[in-house]
Design a protein around this motif. Structure first.
Motif, PDB file in Angstrom:
ATOM      1  N   ARG A  98      39.478  43.300  44.716  1.00  0.00           N
ATOM      2  CA  ARG A  98      39.571  41.910  45.122  1.00  0.00           C
ATOM      3  C   ARG A  98      40.045  41.086  43.927  1.00  0.00           C
ATOM      4  O   ARG A  98      39.532  41.226  42.818  1.00  0.00           O
ATOM      5  N   VAL A  99      41.046  40.243  44.159  1.00  0.00           N
ATOM      6  CA  VAL A  99      41.618  39.465  43.058  1.00  0.00           C
ATOM      7  C   VAL A  99      40.582  38.516  42.472  1.00  0.00           C
ATOM      8  O   VAL A  99      40.545  38.298  41.264  1.00  0.00           O
ATOM      9  N   THR A 100      39.719  37.955  43.311  1.00  0.00           N
ATOM     10  CA  THR A 100      38.671  37.058  42.803  1.00  0.00           C
ATOM     11  C   THR A 100      37.747  37.794  41.833  1.00  0.00           C
ATOM     12  O   THR A 100      37.354  37.243  40.801  1.00  0.00           O
ATOM     13  N   ALA A 101      37.407  39.047  42.150  1.00  0.00           N
ATOM     14  CA  ALA A 101      36.566  39.834  41.247  1.00  0.00           C
ATOM     15  C   ALA A 101      37.333  40.219  39.988  1.00  0.00           C
ATOM     16  O   ALA A 101      36.766  40.268  38.889  1.00  0.00           O
ATOM     17  N   LEU A 102      38.624  40.473  40.143  1.00  0.00           N
ATOM     18  CA  LEU A 102      39.454  40.865  39.005  1.00  0.00           C
ATOM     19  C   LEU A 102      39.592  39.736  37.996  1.00  0.00           C
ATOM     20  O   LEU A 102      39.690  39.970  36.786  1.00  0.00           O
ATOM     21  N   LEU A 103      39.575  38.478  38.486  1.00  0.00           N
ATOM     22  CA  LEU A 103      39.739  37.311  37.599  1.00  0.00           C
ATOM     23  C   LEU A 103      38.402  36.702  37.180  1.00  0.00           C
ATOM     24  O   LEU A 103      38.401  35.752  36.392  1.00  0.00           O
ATOM     25  N   ALA A 104      37.293  37.234  37.683  1.00  0.00           N
ATOM     26  CA  ALA A 104      35.986  36.621  37.423  1.00  0.00           C
ATOM     27  C   ALA A 104      35.638  36.602  35.947  1.00  0.00           C
ATOM     28  O   ALA A 104      35.047  35.628  35.450  1.00  0.00           O
ATOM     29  N   ASP A 105      35.959  37.639  35.205  1.00  0.00           N
ATOM     30  CA  ASP A 105      35.669  37.676  33.768  1.00  0.00           C
ATOM     31  C   ASP A 105      36.793  37.093  32.910  1.00  0.00           C
ATOM     32  O   ASP A 105      36.529  36.311  31.990  1.00  0.00           O
ATOM     33  N   PRO A 106      38.081  37.434  33.167  1.00  0.00           N
ATOM     34  CA  PRO A 106      39.150  36.891  32.309  1.00  0.00           C
ATOM     35  C   PRO A 106      39.329  35.383  32.394  1.00  0.00           C
ATOM     36  O   PRO A 106      39.636  34.738  31.389  1.00  0.00           O
ATOM     37  N   LEU A 107      39.140  34.793  33.586  1.00  0.00           N
ATOM     38  CA  LEU A 107      39.385  33.354  33.729  1.00  0.00           C
ATOM     39  C   LEU A 107      38.463  32.514  32.844  1.00  0.00           C
ATOM     40  O   LEU A 107      38.946  31.605  32.148  1.00  0.00           O
ATOM     41  N   VAL A 266      49.464  32.995  27.793  1.00  0.00           N
ATOM     42  CA  VAL A 266      49.961  34.290  28.279  1.00  0.00           C
ATOM     43  C   VAL A 266      50.493  35.118  27.105  1.00  0.00           C
ATOM     44  O   VAL A 266      50.208  36.316  26.988  1.00  0.00           O
ATOM     45  N   VAL A 267      51.256  34.475  26.219  1.00  0.00           N
ATOM     46  CA  VAL A 267      51.821  35.170  25.062  1.00  0.00           C
ATOM     47  C   VAL A 267      50.739  35.466  24.028  1.00  0.00           C
ATOM     48  O   VAL A 267      50.622  36.587  23.522  1.00  0.00           O
ATOM     49  N   VAL A 268      49.929  34.467  23.723  1.00  0.00           N
ATOM     50  CA  VAL A 268      48.934  34.597  22.666  1.00  0.00           C
ATOM     51  C   VAL A 268      47.882  35.647  23.027  1.00  0.00           C
ATOM     52  O   VAL A 268      47.500  36.476  22.189  1.00  0.00           O
ATOM     53  N   GLU A 269      47.411  35.636  24.257  1.00  0.00           N
ATOM     54  CA  GLU A 269      46.395  36.602  24.666  1.00  0.00           C
ATOM     55  C   GLU A 269      46.920  38.032  24.590  1.00  0.00           C
ATOM     56  O   GLU A 269      46.192  38.957  24.223  1.00  0.00           O
ATOM     57  N   TYR A 274      43.511  39.466  23.624  1.00  0.00           N
ATOM     58  CA  TYR A 274      42.414  38.615  24.062  1.00  0.00           C
ATOM     59  C   TYR A 274      42.160  38.860  25.545  1.00  0.00           C
ATOM     60  O   TYR A 274      43.103  38.898  26.351  1.00  0.00           O
ATOM     61  N   PRO A 275      40.898  39.001  25.959  1.00  0.00           N
ATOM     62  CA  PRO A 275      40.592  39.363  27.353  1.00  0.00           C
ATOM     63  C   PRO A 275      40.656  38.179  28.314  1.00  0.00           C
ATOM     64  O   PRO A 275      39.643  37.762  28.890  1.00  0.00           O
ATOM     65  N   GLY A 276      41.855  37.632  28.523  1.00  0.00           N
ATOM     66  CA  GLY A 276      42.006  36.487  29.404  1.00  0.00           C
ATOM     67  C   GLY A 276      42.979  36.780  30.533  1.00  0.00           C
ATOM     68  O   GLY A 276      43.458  37.908  30.705  1.00  0.00           O
ATOM     69  N   ILE A 277      43.316  35.754  31.293  1.00  0.00           N
ATOM     70  CA  ILE A 277      44.198  35.952  32.436  1.00  0.00           C
ATOM     71  C   ILE A 277      45.636  36.210  31.996  1.00  0.00           C
ATOM     72  O   ILE A 277      46.437  36.719  32.788  1.00  0.00           O
ATOM     73  N   GLY A 278      45.979  35.881  30.755  1.00  0.00           N
ATOM     74  CA  GLY A 278      47.311  36.189  30.261  1.00  0.00           C
ATOM     75  C   GLY A 278      47.553  37.685  30.223  1.00  0.00           C
ATOM     76  O   GLY A 278      48.616  38.178  30.617  1.00  0.00           O
ATOM     77  N   THR A 279      46.547  38.418  29.756  1.00  0.00           N
ATOM     78  CA  THR A 279      46.653  39.875  29.730  1.00  0.00           C
ATOM     79  C   THR A 279      46.719  40.433  31.151  1.00  0.00           C
ATOM     80  O   THR A 279      47.491  41.359  31.435  1.00  0.00           O
ATOM     81  N   VAL A 280      45.909  39.865  32.051  1.00  0.00           N
ATOM     82  CA  VAL A 280      45.939  40.298  33.451  1.00  0.00           C
ATOM     83  C   VAL A 280      47.307  40.019  34.058  1.00  0.00           C
ATOM     84  O   VAL A 280      47.867  40.859  34.796  1.00  0.00           O
ATOM     85  N   LEU A 281      47.877  38.851  33.760  1.00  0.00           N
ATOM     86  CA  LEU A 281      49.173  38.478  34.315  1.00  0.00           C
ATOM     87  C   LEU A 281      50.269  39.419  33.828  1.00  0.00           C
ATOM     88  O   LEU A 281      51.135  39.833  34.606  1.00  0.00           O
ATOM     89  N   ARG A 288      54.136  44.737  39.554  1.00  0.00           N
ATOM     90  CA  ARG A 288      54.673  44.038  40.721  1.00  0.00           C
ATOM     91  C   ARG A 288      53.556  43.667  41.699  1.00  0.00           C
ATOM     92  O   ARG A 288      53.724  43.722  42.919  1.00  0.00           O
ATOM     93  N   ASP A 289      52.399  43.301  41.152  1.00  0.00           N
ATOM     94  CA  ASP A 289      51.207  43.030  41.965  1.00  0.00           C
ATOM     95  C   ASP A 289      51.181  41.545  42.338  1.00  0.00           C
ATOM     96  O   ASP A 289      50.581  40.717  41.651  1.00  0.00           O
ATOM     97  N   THR A 290      51.812  41.208  43.456  1.00  0.00           N
ATOM     98  CA  THR A 290      51.992  39.809  43.841  1.00  0.00           C
ATOM     99  C   THR A 290      50.681  39.052  44.030  1.00  0.00           C
ATOM    100  O   THR A 290      50.560  37.914  43.550  1.00  0.00           O
ATOM    101  N   PRO A 291      49.659  39.600  44.727  1.00  0.00           N
ATOM    102  CA  PRO A 291      48.419  38.828  44.889  1.00  0.00           C
ATOM    103  C   PRO A 291      47.754  38.468  43.563  1.00  0.00           C
ATOM    104  O   PRO A 291      47.203  37.368  43.428  1.00  0.00           O
ATOM    105  N   VAL A 292      47.807  39.366  42.588  1.00  0.00           N
ATOM    106  CA  VAL A 292      47.205  39.065  41.291  1.00  0.00           C
ATOM    107  C   VAL A 292      47.998  37.976  40.579  1.00  0.00           C
ATOM    108  O   VAL A 292      47.425  37.032  40.015  1.00  0.00           O
ATOM    109  N   ILE A 293      49.316  38.076  40.601  1.00  0.00           N
ATOM    110  CA  ILE A 293      50.156  37.049  39.966  1.00  0.00           C
ATOM    111  C   ILE A 293      49.907  35.694  40.614  1.00  0.00           C
ATOM    112  O   ILE A 293      49.728  34.678  39.927  1.00  0.00           O
ATOM    113  N   ALA A 294      49.892  35.671  41.949  1.00  0.00           N
ATOM    114  CA  ALA A 294      49.642  34.408  42.666  1.00  0.00           C
ATOM    115  C   ALA A 294      48.245  33.887  42.371  1.00  0.00           C
ATOM    116  O   ALA A 294      48.042  32.668  42.262  1.00  0.00           O
TER     117      ALA A 294
END
Length: 323
Positions: A98-107, A266-269, A274-281, A288-294
């Motif tokens: 689930r994308v919400t769970a995937l972003l719960a810690d990095p966000l 995005v670049v700095v992480e 750094y464990p943020g959404i930049g690394t996830v993105l 090519r994981d569209t739901p995660v990017i969105a």
């Protein structure tokens, strides 16, 4: 005319204008999400192929595409994702998370990074802008202007490389990469220093010039000129007469920097691990994981929109020029 000037009518008018602005930004965010879906679609490969393992057959690949809904038209996938968005459902990643769970810690980690950078940028920009405005035309003012322009012109990845070279490789003062603890956050607060600096330096350069320009505009107003004629000290004129009138422009400049901070993150992480959404993105674009990017785009866009809305409130609450 008197009715239009009543406090209740002014409040309603302001609320209407802010509501219209918020609606326009929401529509722009929807348009941005549509562009994200389309952009991922035109990239070579897809999420099913990126997640494929060696030796998988064409039938297995086709089955994964069907499971991910990649065999449906693009507009249908986008409409389905947007329909689920109001419920807080950001979809499922290509690997079944689930994308919400995937972003719960990095966000939260990214919000800490960008929030700290925003606060430091605001303080430094005000100090430098006021320092230059207190000495208009003097060498200090010119030096601050030149240094601010140079700082804003340097990209975040160049600043990051210089910080790594000086503060980590040459001196060994700070760790080169971020190590996470058991809770998914940086193991030490010192690991935030270089990522924050990499974001702060360019944005401070921009906002220091915004502050300086806003204060210069206020210096030409009649009430400031009258204060000079009254013989008030320069620092009192700056703090009591120029700065209050410059607040709307300063707030707008800082709010605009929020989007740039998220973009730079995005670049700095990635550079500092750094464990943020930049690394996830970065990983989601490769997969090519569209739901995660969105999901990353909507989270960042929501934060930026809220900050811009706060700037709008400041701009309507504080008059640009004091009478």
């Amino acid at each position: 005319m008197a009715r239009l000037n009543r406090p209740g009518n002014r409040f309603a008018h302001t609320a209407l204008r802010i509501g219209i602005t918020a609606a326009r930004r929401a529509l722009l965010l929807v348009l941005l999400l549509a562009i994200v879906f389309a952009a991922v679609e035109v990239l070579p490969g897809d999420a099913a192929g990126a997640a494929a393992e060696r030796g998988e057959s064409a039938a297995d690949l086709a089955g994964r595409r069907h499971a991910l809904g990649l065999d449906r038209p693009l507009w249908e996938r986008f409409a389905g994702w947007m329909t689920s968005l109001p419920t807080g459902d950001l979809g499922t990643s290509a690997r079944g998370q689930r994308v919400t769970a995937l972003l719960a810690d990095p966000l939260p980690n990214t919000l800490v990074l960008t929030g700290t950078a925003f606060a430091v940028t605001a303080v430094l920009s005000l100090l430098l802008g006021c320092w230059g405005a207190a000495r208009p035309g003097r060498p200090t003012d010119r030096i601050i202007g030149h240094v601010s322009t140079a700082a804003f012109a340097v990209p975040e990845f160049v600043v990051s490389a210089v910080l790594l070279l000086v503060l980590s490789l040459w001196t060994g003062w700070l760790p080169a990469v971020t190590v996470t603890g058991g809770d998914g956050t940086p193991a030490s607060w010192t690991m935030l220093i270089m990522p924050v600096l990499a974001l702060v330096i360019p944005q401070t350069g921009w906002n220091a010039r915004v502050v300086r320009g806003a204060l210069a505009d206020q210096a030409a107003t009649p009430h400031v000129e009258a204060a000079h004629l009254d013989g008030l000290p320069q620092h009192l004129i700056l703090l009591r007469h120029q700065l209050p009138g410059a607040v709307p422009a300063i707030a707008t400049g800082l709010a605009t920097s929020t989007g740039l901070l998220f973009g730079g993150a995005v670049v700095v992480e990635t550079l500092f691990n750094y464990p943020g959404i930049g690394t996830v993105l970065a990983g989601a674009v490769s997969a090519r994981d569209t739901p995660v990017i969105a999901g990353v785009v909507i989270c960042a866009g929501a934060v930026v929109s809220l900050v811009l809305l706060a700037a709008d409130l400041v701009r309507h609450a504080v008059p640009g020029v004091r009478a």
